[in-house]
Design an enzyme around this catalytic site. Structure first.
Site, PDB file in Angstrom:
ATOM      1  N   GLU A 249      -4.062   7.406  -5.191  1.00 23.39           N
ATOM      2  CA  GLU A 249      -4.263   6.667  -6.440  1.00 23.39           C
ATOM      3  C   GLU A 249      -5.575   7.092  -7.065  1.00 23.39           C
ATOM      4  O   GLU A 249      -6.556   7.234  -6.337  1.00 23.39           O
ATOM      5  CB  GLU A 249      -4.279   5.156  -6.165  1.00 23.39           C
TER       6      GLU A 249
ATOM      7  N   ARG B 214       0.871  -1.178   0.000  1.00 27.30           N
ATOM      8  CA  ARG B 214       0.000   0.000   0.000  1.00 27.30           C
ATOM      9  C   ARG B 214       0.904   1.223   0.000  1.00 27.30           C
ATOM     10  O   ARG B 214       1.925   1.245   0.707  1.00 27.30           O
ATOM     11  CB  ARG B 214      -0.896   0.024   1.249  1.00 27.30           C
TER      12      ARG B 214
ATOM     13  N   HIS C  66      -1.151   0.201  -9.893  1.00 24.98           N
ATOM     14  CA  HIS C  66      -1.723  -0.778  -8.947  1.00 24.98           C
ATOM     15  C   HIS C  66      -2.224  -2.025  -9.683  1.00 24.98           C
ATOM     16  O   HIS C  66      -3.416  -2.343  -9.660  1.00 24.98           O
ATOM     17  CB  HIS C  66      -2.846  -0.143  -8.114  1.00 24.98           C
TER      18      HIS C  66
HETATM   19  C1  8YV Z   1      -6.666  -4.354  -5.643  1.00 29.68           C
HETATM   20  C2  8YV Z   1      -5.225  -5.308  -3.825  1.00 29.68           C
HETATM   21  O1  8YV Z   1      -6.490  -3.283  -4.828  1.00 29.68           O
HETATM   22  O2  8YV Z   1      -6.116  -7.333  -3.038  1.00 29.68           O
HETATM   23  C3  8YV Z   1      -5.654  -6.240  -2.749  1.00 29.68           C
HETATM   24  O3  8YV Z   1      -5.504  -5.893  -1.571  1.00 29.68           O
HETATM   25  O4  8YV Z   1      -4.465  -4.439  -3.616  1.00 29.68           O
HETATM   26  C4  8YV Z   1      -5.757  -5.487  -5.203  1.00 29.68           C
HETATM   27  O5  8YV Z   1      -5.926  -6.721  -5.587  1.00 29.68           O
HETATM   28  C5  8YV Z   1      -8.130  -4.436  -5.795  1.00 29.68           C
HETATM   29  O6  8YV Z   1      -8.732  -4.219  -4.545  1.00 29.68           O
HETATM   30  C6  8YV Z   1      -8.736  -5.586  -6.447  1.00 29.68           C
HETATM   31  O7  8YV Z   1     -10.091  -5.389  -6.676  1.00 29.68           O
END
Ligand code: 8YV
Length: 321
Positions: free
Chosen positions: A262, A233, A281
């Site tokens: 983001e 993150r 991301h």
């Molecule tokens: C994406 C992620 O942010 O799984 C997570 O924590 O960071 C990612 O896979 C996203 O939420 C997928 O929809």
């Protein structure tokens, strides 16, 4: 029939699966009031990438379960959900390998300057054979420091040790005997990891304890030749301090899939830096994995509403209430 709110578009087969169990109301999360009104009527919810605040759940008295299509759950106030008796489920296993691939893509791209040099070729700049000004640095045989050796960290360690003959150091709240035995990973203090690693790779969830855990002092503690990799993150790193460290040559470079804001704002200084690889991301973003995550989250939600969910639960305490 139970009602489910979906705040992310779902693959057709996943939607059909949910519809066998409940009425599914799809909402656009940017329409805040309509989203909150739908939550008030719902028994369950599924989605990702949107902050769900306690205020949004006021009066949502039917709500029994929320299911995030992600492993990270920093978009939720977990204590608040637990107080409200709402189960939170997530998708920890299905994305491990693709996310570890993304981490390795960042390691290789940063070390070997893949993006910068590919852009250079496309710009028609390759007119004679290259020299030292275009060389990168080796990945194989180097030392990788993994901050947080959980599932994804373990999959990164496997690639590093078995595929790239790297020495693996790690920090973690508890030892990981499997990674120590299988990959020769060695658990060290963060200070030793920062001082020794050629690549420092962050694999921690975002919590109050990990927010800005890498700041000016930690960057200063890294080798000048080191590369920081972050696909966890954005806020685990103090981005302003990172920008300064990259500008000053305090560290050699960074491979980043995540940012404090983001999408990354167009005026971010990171965008103008040749020693930065920036991705939008993409951690888990393959067709196969995103489909598996949506399916997994839907199954989690149906089981949570049935009272039969036994794994992938973030706030297990809620079941004991
Ligand atoms: C994406 C992620 O942010 O799984 C997570 O924590 O960071 C990612 O896979 C996203 O939420 C997928 O929809």
């Amino acid at each position: 029939m139970k009602k489910i709110v979906a705040w992310k578009p779902l693959p057709d087969d996943v939607l059909a699966y949910l519809q066998q169990h409940a009425e599914v109301v799809q909402v656009d999360p940017t329409q805040h009031d309509a989203f909150v009104a739908a939550l008030k009527e719902a028994d369950g919810g599924i989605g990702s990438s949107v902050k769900i605040t306690p205020a949004m759940l006021e009066g949502a008295s039917r709500l029994k379960a929320l299911s995030t299509i992600s492993v990270g759950f920093d978009q939720f106030d977990v204590d608040d959900l637990t107080r409200r008796g709402i189960v939170l489920a997530h998708t920890p296993d299905v994305l491990t390998e693709s996310t570890a691939d993304t981490v390795f893509a960042l390691i290789l791209a940063s070390a070997r300057r893949v993006v910068e040099l590919a852009d250079w070729v496309k710009a028609g700049e390759w007119k004679e054979s290259i020299g030292p000004s275009h060389f990168g640095v080796d990945v194989q045989g180097k030392t990788l420091g993994i901050v947080g050796l959980g599932r994804i960290g373990g999959a990164v360690a496997r690639r590093a040790a078995l595929g790239f003959n790297m020495t693996v150091l790690y920090t973690n709240r508890s030892p990981n005997p499997q990674a120590e035995q299988a990959y020769g990973a060695r658990r060290v203090e963060l200070s030793e990891l920062l001082a020794t690693a050629d690549f420092v790779c962050l694999q921690v969830p975002l919590t109050p304890q990990t927010r800005h855990m890498i700041g000016a002092a930690e960057l200063q503690a890294m080798k000048r030749s080191a590369i920081l990799i972050n696909a966890s993150r954005g806020a685990t790193v103090n981005e302003q301090a990172l920008i300064e460290a990259l500008r000053d040559g305090t560290i050699h470079g960074a491979g980043l899939d995540v940012f404090e804001t983001e999408p990354l704002p167009a005026d971010s200084p990171l965008l103008g830096m040749a020693n930065v690889v920036a991705l939008p991301h993409i951690g888990s973003a393959t067709h196969e994995t995103r489909h598996a995550m949506a399916r997994n989250a839907a199954e989690n939600l149906v089981a949570a509403l049935d009272g039969t969910l036994s794994n992938n639960i973030v706030n297990r305490e809620v079941l004991r209430k």
